[in-house]
Write an enzyme that holds these catalytic residues in place. Sequence first.
Site, mmCIF file in Angstrom:
data_model
loop_
_atom_site.group_PDB
_atom_site.id
_atom_site.type_symbol
_atom_site.label_atom_id
_atom_site.label_comp_id
_atom_site.label_asym_id
_atom_site.label_seq_id
_atom_site.Cartn_x
_atom_site.Cartn_y
_atom_site.Cartn_z
ATOM 1 N N PHE A 190 31.590 38.459 27.436
ATOM 2 C CA PHE A 190 30.575 39.322 27.863
ATOM 3 C C PHE A 190 32.110 40.543 29.096
ATOM 4 C CE2 PHE A 190 26.758 37.658 25.822
ATOM 5 C CZ PHE A 190 26.066 38.606 25.621
ATOM 6 N N ASP A 204 34.482 36.157 41.438
ATOM 7 C CA ASP A 204 36.081 36.137 40.662
ATOM 8 C C ASP A 204 36.544 35.594 41.929
ATOM 9 O OD1 ASP A 204 35.678 37.580 37.891
ATOM 10 O OD2 ASP A 204 35.299 39.405 39.147
ATOM 11 N N LYS A 252 41.042 28.477 59.216
ATOM 12 C CA LYS A 252 40.801 29.266 59.245
ATOM 13 C C LYS A 252 39.380 28.999 60.548
ATOM 14 C CE LYS A 252 41.967 34.538 59.691
ATOM 15 N NZ LYS A 252 41.877 35.434 59.769
ATOM 16 N N LYS A 303 40.241 43.453 26.638
ATOM 17 C CA LYS A 303 40.036 42.321 26.960
ATOM 18 C C LYS A 303 39.710 40.909 25.892
ATOM 19 C CE LYS A 303 36.515 38.956 29.602
ATOM 20 N NZ LYS A 303 35.305 39.369 29.966
ATOM 21 N N ASN A 334 27.432 36.828 42.603
ATOM 22 C CA ASN A 334 26.949 37.709 42.670
ATOM 23 C C ASN A 334 25.399 38.420 41.808
ATOM 24 O OD1 ASN A 334 26.542 37.027 39.660
ATOM 25 N ND2 ASN A 334 28.877 36.724 39.544
ATOM 26 N N LYS A 350 42.028 37.962 25.540
ATOM 27 C CA LYS A 350 41.749 36.161 25.913
ATOM 28 C C LYS A 350 41.106 35.545 24.397
ATOM 29 C CE LYS A 350 40.292 37.273 30.056
ATOM 30 N NZ LYS A 350 40.713 36.790 31.367
#
Length: 397
Positions: free
Chosen positions: A323, A278, A288, A337, A209, A341
């Site tokens: 975050f 993620d 594959k 979240k 990312n 968490k």
Amino acid sequence: MLKGKTVVLGVTGSIAAYKTASLASMLVKQHCDVHVIMTQNATNFINPIAFETLTNHKCLVDTFDRNFQFHVAHVSLAQKADVMMIAPASANIIAKLAHGIADDMLSTTALACSARILVSPAMNVHMFHNPIVQDNINTLKKYGMEVISPVSGYLACGDTGEGKMPEPEELYQYILREIACEKDLKGKKIMVTAGPTREAIDPVRYITNHSTGKMGYAIAKRAMLRGADVTLISGPVELKPIPFVHFIPVVSAQDMFEAVRDGLGECDVLIKSAAVADYRPSEISSEKIKKKDGDMSIALERTTDILGYAGEHKKPGQIFCGFSMETQNMLENSRKKLKKKNLDLIVANNLKQKGAGFGTDTNLVTLISQKEEKELELMSKEDVADRILDYIVYLSK
């Protein structure tokens, strides 16, 4: 950062004395009040006028010089100092400090100084390793002075080995750590994650990312300056390591998970700033690709939930901060979240606003705890880091 702080620099007879002029300049540029005391031998290597020009203060050499602004110079400067650094420190001044000898302006001021004294030895390698010098250095440490290890390299005398004074930038970091901030996090062990992770598709390509790691690095730096024992677990970034911070480089989400897991039991605070990828290619995908070279239609699987694991293994007294980067329903999703968490604090990033998010030097966030929400204005990432740490100090009480 150093406005209102006073630094006393002691300079002794060494070819490295010229470096201290650069250090004085750095400190003055940070609005620090800098005073320089030289031994008589030091004046053979650099003229006191150089320091007087840089600091706008008289450079003191003679104990009995009456042309100065303080009534008793060694006492006045010693009381005024927030920190004293002797750099370069010869074997002679080290011996004087170790045994309480006060026979010149520098040694007399050091003996009267109640602030922390930092000593940067600079001498011939054989002199540095002489058992007498090493005993004196250990004595300085016993008395609470910090001795900065010399650097190895080619010395002015022609020998090679330990004895070089570190560069001014490094010495500046020692002063910064000592006096830049109040030590309200002293005794705390803080683990910070930063940057992106990379999930390999093949030897060339990977999933990642846009995270630059700037926010996590800012948190680690400010926590260190505020006295914390900081461990920084960082994915691949283009940022310089932070002085005095334990650095653990990682690549994949699994690497980061293992580093967090291994340090979780020892930390008081976990701040997960890293933007972990993620997803990673599943084993089906790699097979594959091997069978049909060039086929980029790959199956993905979730990477390990680092915060989820941490929350499940949280011990009493630990504080966990995460975050949240949401493109919609930012506050609502962040609250979910926080609860899911088992976090104490979540920092919700507003990615839709200019100046916030990845790759910027500023950020716009909302701090969300179990009791409240605090929306911060747009500010530098270091200022955001301080607000986060302020809240952690509040939660620790």
